[in-house]
Design a protein around this motif. Structure first.
Motif, mmCIF file in Angstrom:
data_model
loop_
_atom_site.group_PDB
_atom_site.id
_atom_site.type_symbol
_atom_site.label_atom_id
_atom_site.label_comp_id
_atom_site.label_asym_id
_atom_site.label_seq_id
_atom_site.Cartn_x
_atom_site.Cartn_y
_atom_site.Cartn_z
ATOM 1 N N THR A 1 -32.337 37.095 25.169
ATOM 2 C CA THR A 1 -31.455 36.197 25.923
ATOM 3 C C THR A 1 -32.198 35.558 27.096
ATOM 4 N N VAL A 2 -33.147 36.278 27.680
ATOM 5 C CA VAL A 2 -33.947 35.704 28.768
ATOM 6 C C VAL A 2 -34.748 34.510 28.265
ATOM 7 N N ILE A 3 -35.386 34.666 27.110
ATOM 8 C CA ILE A 3 -36.182 33.565 26.543
ATOM 9 C C ILE A 3 -35.281 32.372 26.243
ATOM 10 N N GLY A 4 -34.150 32.640 25.601
ATOM 11 C CA GLY A 4 -33.216 31.553 25.297
ATOM 12 C C GLY A 4 -32.669 30.903 26.554
ATOM 13 N N ALA A 5 -32.387 31.706 27.574
ATOM 14 C CA ALA A 5 -31.835 31.172 28.821
ATOM 15 C C ALA A 5 -32.828 30.256 29.527
ATOM 16 N N GLN A 6 -34.097 30.613 29.509
ATOM 17 C CA GLN A 6 -35.101 29.773 30.159
ATOM 18 C C GLN A 6 -35.223 28.421 29.463
ATOM 19 N N VAL A 7 -35.185 28.440 28.140
ATOM 20 C CA VAL A 7 -35.247 27.183 27.377
ATOM 21 C C VAL A 7 -34.005 26.343 27.667
ATOM 22 N N GLY A 8 -32.829 26.973 27.645
ATOM 23 C CA GLY A 8 -31.584 26.245 27.874
ATOM 24 C C GLY A 8 -31.483 25.664 29.271
ATOM 25 N N ALA A 9 -31.863 26.450 30.280
ATOM 26 C CA ALA A 9 -31.784 25.972 31.663
ATOM 27 C C ALA A 9 -32.687 24.767 31.878
ATOM 28 N N ARG A 10 -33.886 24.813 31.325
ATOM 29 C CA ARG A 10 -34.814 23.678 31.483
ATOM 30 C C ARG A 10 -34.263 22.419 30.798
ATOM 31 N N MET A 11 -33.647 22.596 29.624
ATOM 32 C CA MET A 11 -33.081 21.441 28.930
ATOM 33 C C MET A 11 -31.921 20.849 29.725
ATOM 34 N N ALA A 12 -31.064 21.704 30.295
ATOM 35 C CA ALA A 12 -29.921 21.219 31.065
ATOM 36 C C ALA A 12 -30.384 20.477 32.312
ATOM 37 N N LEU A 13 -31.401 21.011 32.983
ATOM 38 C CA LEU A 13 -31.908 20.368 34.192
ATOM 39 C C LEU A 13 -32.595 19.041 33.867
ATOM 40 N N ASP A 14 -33.301 18.982 32.757
ATOM 41 C CA ASP A 14 -34.016 17.758 32.388
ATOM 42 C C ASP A 14 -33.079 16.661 31.894
ATOM 43 N N ARG A 15 -32.028 17.052 31.155
ATOM 44 C CA ARG A 15 -31.166 16.056 30.511
ATOM 45 C C ARG A 15 -29.922 15.705 31.297
ATOM 46 N N GLY A 16 -29.556 16.518 32.287
ATOM 47 C CA GLY A 16 -28.500 16.136 33.211
ATOM 48 C C GLY A 16 -27.082 16.439 32.766
ATOM 49 N N ALA A 17 -26.121 15.875 33.528
ATOM 50 C CA ALA A 17 -24.707 16.195 33.373
ATOM 51 C C ALA A 17 -24.143 15.778 32.018
ATOM 52 N N GLY A 18 -24.617 14.670 31.471
ATOM 53 C CA GLY A 18 -24.110 14.207 30.187
ATOM 54 C C GLY A 18 -24.395 15.194 29.069
ATOM 55 N N PHE A 19 -25.578 15.761 29.090
ATOM 56 C CA PHE A 19 -25.946 16.759 28.092
ATOM 57 C C PHE A 19 -25.077 18.006 28.233
ATOM 58 N N VAL A 20 -24.895 18.463 29.470
ATOM 59 C CA VAL A 20 -24.070 19.653 29.716
ATOM 60 C C VAL A 20 -22.639 19.402 29.262
ATOM 61 N N ARG A 21 -22.110 18.205 29.547
ATOM 62 C CA ARG A 21 -20.743 17.871 29.151
ATOM 63 C C ARG A 21 -20.593 17.922 27.628
ATOM 64 N N ALA A 22 -21.570 17.391 26.901
ATOM 65 C CA ALA A 22 -21.498 17.379 25.442
ATOM 66 C C ALA A 22 -21.520 18.801 24.889
ATOM 67 N N VAL A 23 -22.423 19.641 25.407
ATOM 68 C CA VAL A 23 -22.500 21.025 24.944
ATOM 69 C C VAL A 23 -21.222 21.775 25.315
ATOM 70 N N LEU A 24 -20.683 21.482 26.507
ATOM 71 C CA LEU A 24 -19.443 22.114 26.947
ATOM 72 C C LEU A 24 -18.316 21.859 25.946
ATOM 73 N N LEU A 25 -18.173 20.613 25.532
ATOM 74 C CA LEU A 25 -17.101 20.259 24.604
ATOM 75 C C LEU A 25 -17.294 20.952 23.256
ATOM 76 N N VAL A 26 -18.535 21.001 22.769
ATOM 77 C CA VAL A 26 -18.822 21.666 21.496
ATOM 78 C C VAL A 26 -18.485 23.152 21.576
ATOM 79 N N VAL A 27 -18.877 23.804 22.678
ATOM 80 C CA VAL A 27 -18.621 25.238 22.834
ATOM 81 C C VAL A 27 -17.128 25.521 22.927
ATOM 82 N N VAL A 28 -16.387 24.685 23.662
ATOM 83 C CA VAL A 28 -14.938 24.871 23.785
ATOM 84 C C VAL A 28 -14.274 24.767 22.417
ATOM 85 N N LEU A 29 -14.650 23.754 21.642
ATOM 86 C CA LEU A 29 -14.071 23.592 20.296
ATOM 87 C C LEU A 29 -14.454 24.750 19.387
ATOM 88 N N ALA A 30 -15.688 25.246 19.538
ATOM 89 C CA ALA A 30 -16.116 26.389 18.738
ATOM 90 C C ALA A 30 -15.340 27.650 19.109
#
Length: 257
Positions: A215-244
């Protein structure tokens, strides 16, 4: 445990760490995987082992965000301290209560979150500091630090999603800042619940530590992607996770009917 089952769980733990770092909800992946692959293991032990694996990922993601995003300590510190207590209380009741009675309420809240994110596409894309009034601050701290953390100790999946929505909708944070703050609070909810499970002897330490590494390895990859891609990326993933989450809980309800 067979090596192929262990390998599958480690892969799921990596994915759960990624999802948790971006928006939360990694428990949607890891806890069901533990339940399916360990049907003879007591539920409390699986919950405790899941928490041990999760706490490493959320703490790692929190550190990654804190290096890049300014944390609102006036909000995060009291919320995190309250979350330790709230999640511990939830974990203490986890072996005495079932989630069945809470499922309809949680599904209704998730449906509301999905509608909110869909119908308000601007929410979380930019900060709205004018919403940060004393009354809203108190409401956010109480909601995130008490109610949501109690749910995390009791059940868990979706906690990060609920924290982010609470911080964006109530305090007007953008999604990236809310995700950063949510990771710190979520790390404390995991720690509070983990302490109770550990005292009760409800943890498979070897498996939990192995899951935690992934989970640490996955978390580091995810955090870097969220920081690089910004709020729009987080919003899209948020909606997918909620629906899932909704789909998963709906499937469980249909399966038990």
């Amino acid at each position: 445990m067979d090596l192929d089952i262990l390998g599958l769980l480690l892969l799921v733990a990596f994915a759960a760490g990624w999802v948790d770092a971006v928006v939360g909800g990694g428990g949607l992946l890891l806890l069901p995987a533990l339940l399916i692959t360990n049907p003879a293991t007591p539920l409390a032990t699986l919950l405790g082992t899941n928490k041990l694996g999760s706490v490493f990922g959320t703490a790692s993601a929190a550190l990654a965000y804190a290096r890049k995003v300014k944390i609102d300590r006036a909000i995060v510190v009291p919320t995190a301290l309250l979350a330790l207590l709230g999640s511990a209380l939830g974990a203490a009741l986890a072996t005495a209560l079932t989630a069945d009675v809470l499922t309809p309420v949680i599904m209704a809240v998730l449906a509301g979150v999905a509608l909110l994110v869909t119908l308000r596409p601007s929410m979380g894309t930019t900060p709205h500091p004018h919403l940060r009034t004393p009354a809203r601050v108190l409401a956010a701290i109480t909601l995130a630090g008490a109610a949501i953390s109690f749910y995390d100790g009791l059940i868990g999946p979706g906690t990060g999603v609920f924290l982010i929505i609470a911080l964006t909708a109530v305090l007007g944070m953008d999604f990236v800042s809310a995700s950063a703050s949510a990771k710190i609070v979520n790390a404390c909810t995991n720690l509070g619940a983990l302490t109770v499970f550990a005292v009760g002897g409800h943890i498979d330490w070897f498996l939990g530590l192995a899951l935690g590494t992934c989970t640490v390895i996955g978390a580091q990859v995810g955090a870097r992607m969220a920081l690089d891609r910004g709020a729009g990326f987080v919003r899209a993933v948020l909606l997918v996770v909620v629906l899932a989450l909704l789909a998963r809980m709906g499937w469980d309800v249909l399966g038990s009917a």
